[in-house]
Scaffold this motif. Structure first.
Motif, PDB file in Angstrom:
ATOM      1  N   ASP A 115      31.798  79.044 -39.778  1.00 19.05           N
ATOM      2  CA  ASP A 115      33.216  79.100 -40.104  1.00 19.05           C
ATOM      3  C   ASP A 115      34.006  79.445 -38.855  1.00 19.05           C
ATOM      4  O   ASP A 115      33.557  80.270 -38.034  1.00 19.05           O
ATOM      5  N   LEU A 116      35.156  78.832 -38.708  1.00 18.96           N
ATOM      6  CA  LEU A 116      36.053  79.259 -37.641  1.00 18.96           C
ATOM      7  C   LEU A 116      36.567  80.664 -37.942  1.00 18.96           C
ATOM      8  O   LEU A 116      36.912  80.966 -39.087  1.00 18.96           O
ATOM      9  N   PRO A 117      36.635  81.531 -36.936  1.00 22.13           N
ATOM     10  CA  PRO A 117      37.216  82.850 -37.187  1.00 22.13           C
ATOM     11  C   PRO A 117      38.705  82.732 -37.479  1.00 22.13           C
ATOM     12  O   PRO A 117      39.379  81.821 -36.979  1.00 22.13           O
ATOM     13  N   ARG A 118      39.232  83.621 -38.286  1.00 22.45           N
ATOM     14  CA  ARG A 118      40.660  83.636 -38.569  1.00 22.45           C
ATOM     15  C   ARG A 118      41.435  83.961 -37.297  1.00 22.45           C
ATOM     16  O   ARG A 118      41.036  84.826 -36.514  1.00 22.45           O
ATOM     17  N   PHE A 119      42.543  83.280 -37.109  1.00 19.51           N
ATOM     18  CA  PHE A 119      43.361  83.496 -35.922  1.00 19.51           C
ATOM     19  C   PHE A 119      44.070  84.842 -36.039  1.00 19.51           C
ATOM     20  O   PHE A 119      44.802  85.094 -36.992  1.00 19.51           O
ATOM     21  N   ASP A 120      43.852  85.715 -35.064  1.00 15.92           N
ATOM     22  CA  ASP A 120      44.472  87.040 -35.015  1.00 15.92           C
ATOM     23  C   ASP A 120      45.422  87.071 -33.821  1.00 15.92           C
ATOM     24  O   ASP A 120      44.999  87.276 -32.679  1.00 15.92           O
ATOM     25  N   GLY A 121      46.713  86.863 -34.082  1.00 11.77           N
ATOM     26  CA  GLY A 121      47.680  86.760 -33.005  1.00 11.77           C
ATOM     27  C   GLY A 121      47.844  88.048 -32.214  1.00 11.77           C
ATOM     28  O   GLY A 121      48.030  88.015 -30.987  1.00 11.77           O
ATOM     29  N   VAL A 122      47.781  89.196 -32.886  1.00 11.78           N
ATOM     30  CA  VAL A 122      47.918  90.474 -32.185  1.00 11.78           C
ATOM     31  C   VAL A 122      46.743  90.671 -31.236  1.00 11.78           C
ATOM     32  O   VAL A 122      46.924  91.071 -30.071  1.00 11.78           O
ATOM     33  N   LYS A 123      45.540  90.392 -31.703  1.00 15.56           N
ATOM     34  CA  LYS A 123      44.359  90.523 -30.846  1.00 15.56           C
ATOM     35  C   LYS A 123      44.452  89.573 -29.657  1.00 15.56           C
ATOM     36  O   LYS A 123      44.075  89.926 -28.529  1.00 15.56           O
ATOM     37  N   PHE A 124      44.939  88.372 -29.901  1.00 16.97           N
ATOM     38  CA  PHE A 124      45.109  87.392 -28.826  1.00 16.97           C
ATOM     39  C   PHE A 124      46.057  87.945 -27.755  1.00 16.97           C
ATOM     40  O   PHE A 124      45.744  87.913 -26.565  1.00 16.97           O
ATOM     41  N   LEU A 125      47.197  88.456 -28.180  1.00 14.41           N
ATOM     42  CA  LEU A 125      48.186  88.971 -27.236  1.00 14.41           C
ATOM     43  C   LEU A 125      47.682  90.203 -26.496  1.00 14.41           C
ATOM     44  O   LEU A 125      47.933  90.368 -25.300  1.00 14.41           O
ATOM     45  N   GLU A 126      46.980  91.075 -27.194  1.00 13.72           N
ATOM     46  CA  GLU A 126      46.434  92.264 -26.551  1.00 13.72           C
ATOM     47  C   GLU A 126      45.383  91.877 -25.517  1.00 13.72           C
ATOM     48  O   GLU A 126      45.329  92.438 -24.417  1.00 13.72           O
ATOM     49  N   THR A 127      44.544  90.910 -25.857  1.00 18.60           N
ATOM     50  CA  THR A 127      43.489  90.480 -24.948  1.00 18.60           C
ATOM     51  C   THR A 127      44.061  89.847 -23.690  1.00 18.60           C
ATOM     52  O   THR A 127      43.538  90.047 -22.585  1.00 18.60           O
ATOM     53  N   TYR A 128      45.140  89.097 -23.855  1.00 20.27           N
ATOM     54  CA  TYR A 128      45.724  88.388 -22.714  1.00 20.27           C
ATOM     55  C   TYR A 128      47.020  89.034 -22.218  1.00 20.27           C
ATOM     56  O   TYR A 128      47.870  88.360 -21.635  1.00 20.27           O
ATOM     57  N   ARG A 129      47.136  90.321 -22.421  1.00 14.96           N
ATOM     58  CA  ARG A 129      48.295  91.063 -21.921  1.00 14.96           C
ATOM     59  C   ARG A 129      48.419  90.867 -20.405  1.00 14.96           C
ATOM     60  O   ARG A 129      47.457  91.049 -19.646  1.00 14.96           O
TER      61      ARG A 129
END
Length: 350
Positions: A85-99
């Motif tokens: 399964d594709l993981p659910r998109f987590d926008g906050v985690k994305f932004l934190e990771t690529y801060r």
């Protein structure tokens, strides 16, 4: 005595299984091919956003509901790979990771489709967060999340090799030249090129290699040569320890005998190999640099219902079976991107 011996070994067996299980799962997940799967209805989780309410910056041509598209079933589909399964998109985690980072899309308007989708997915994750959205020129657009100092950039470049305009010959594509690509920079670079190589129109296209200019060169051969030139530039100029490079795969168009007009359901697979895919596979597999391939071809071949069709805001005389409605299929491309960048047990690459 045998039973006592087995009971004695039982705790050690559980310890062994516990120790190797994560490794076994990791190996299995690494082999998951995200490109092979099917579209399944996932209501009410999809769509991932309301284009009109949540993403006011979507361009008119992609906002199919605002342009009057009456059916909405096309919004409800999720891509389900056969093996995972594709993981659910987590926008906050994305932004934190690529801060503090820059993510750059480089390519044609299909890249624009994906770039706008990603901006939407991140914006709805932090709707109160301040942002700037700027189209500086027709070739450069930037979406920036100020609190996270994350920039999502789209550089319009349909060929990924140099082009010039000639008054007599029209557009000349210089297949062996990537001299003006100083603007390609970021922590993640996502490239796309395909559709412009096969456009037909009134403006003639010539191809140039060295000093030789050719009008009758096969477009497929030209595409292979141009993509190889791009790959050599990546190998020579990009430091893979600092920059992640991704190739956004070929998105299928549905122009031709079977148009996308009034199509409301996905088709079912399998499908024949789409033109150009073998070229992409061959070029990427021969690169020295590690380039992730987001293979979106099959899933887009099946989504004949996902195009704007006559709902582009340009009237019913114009039918668009190349670009994609937002919300829609490009959101899945970004779920795959998320899996590659943040869920590394799920990706598939050459």
């Amino acid at each position: 005595m045998t039973l006592d011996f087995l009971l004695h070994l039982l705790p050690h067996t559980f310890v062994l299984l516990w120790a190797v299980a994560p490794t076994l799962y990791y190996v299995h997940a690494q082999e998951c091919d995200l490109s092979k799967g099917e579209w399944v209805v996932d209501d009410p989780y999809y769509p991932l956003y309301d284009a009109s309410r949540d993403c006011p910056f979507i361009v008119q041509g992609f906002n199919c509901l605002r342009n009057g598209r009456p059916d909405q079933d096309y919004l409800k589909y999720r891509w389900k790979p056969f093996a995972c399964d594709l993981p659910r998109f987590d926008g906050v985690k994305f932004l934190e990771t690529y801060r503090g980072k820059k993510i750059m899309f480089v390519g044609d308007s299909i890249s624009d489709n994906m770039w706008q989708s990603l901006a939407c997915l991140l914006h709805i994750a932090v709707p109160e967060s301040n942002y700037t959205f700027t189209r500086l020129t027709k070739h450069l657009s930037i979406f920036r999340f100020l609190a996270y100092e994350v920039s999502i950039v789209w550089v319009k470049d349909g060929y990924l090799v140099d082009t010039v305009r000639d008054r007599e010959k029209g557009r000349i594509i210089k297949l062996d030249s990537v001299s003006s690509r100083y603007k390609w920079n970021g922590d993640v670079l996502i490239f796309n090129t395909y559709h412009w190589w096969f456009h037909t129109g009134e403006t003639p296209i010539h191809f140039q290699v060295g000093n030789e200019i050719m009008k009758d060169m096969d477009n497929t051969e030209a595409y292979k040569t141009g993509l190889t030139t791009w790959s050599n530039w990546i190998d020579s100029n990009i430091d893979p320890s600092k920059t992640t490079v991704i190739f956004q795969g070929i998105a299928a168009a549905h122009s031709g005998e079977k148009h996308c007009l009034e199509q409301t359901k996905p088709e079912e697979g399998p499908k024949p190999t789409y033109p150009g895919v073998d070229i992409v596979q061959n070029v990427l597999s021969n690169m020295k640099s590690h380039v992730y391939w987001l293979d979106i071809t099959l899933q887009t071949q099946l989504r004949i219902d996902g195009h704007p069709s006559v709902f582009t805001g340009r009237g019913t005389s114009y039918e668009d079976c190349s670009h994609w409605c937002l919300a829609g299929a490009p959101d899945t491309w970004n779920e795959m991107l998320y899996a590659v960048l943040l869920g590394n047990r799920y990706y598939y690459h050459l």
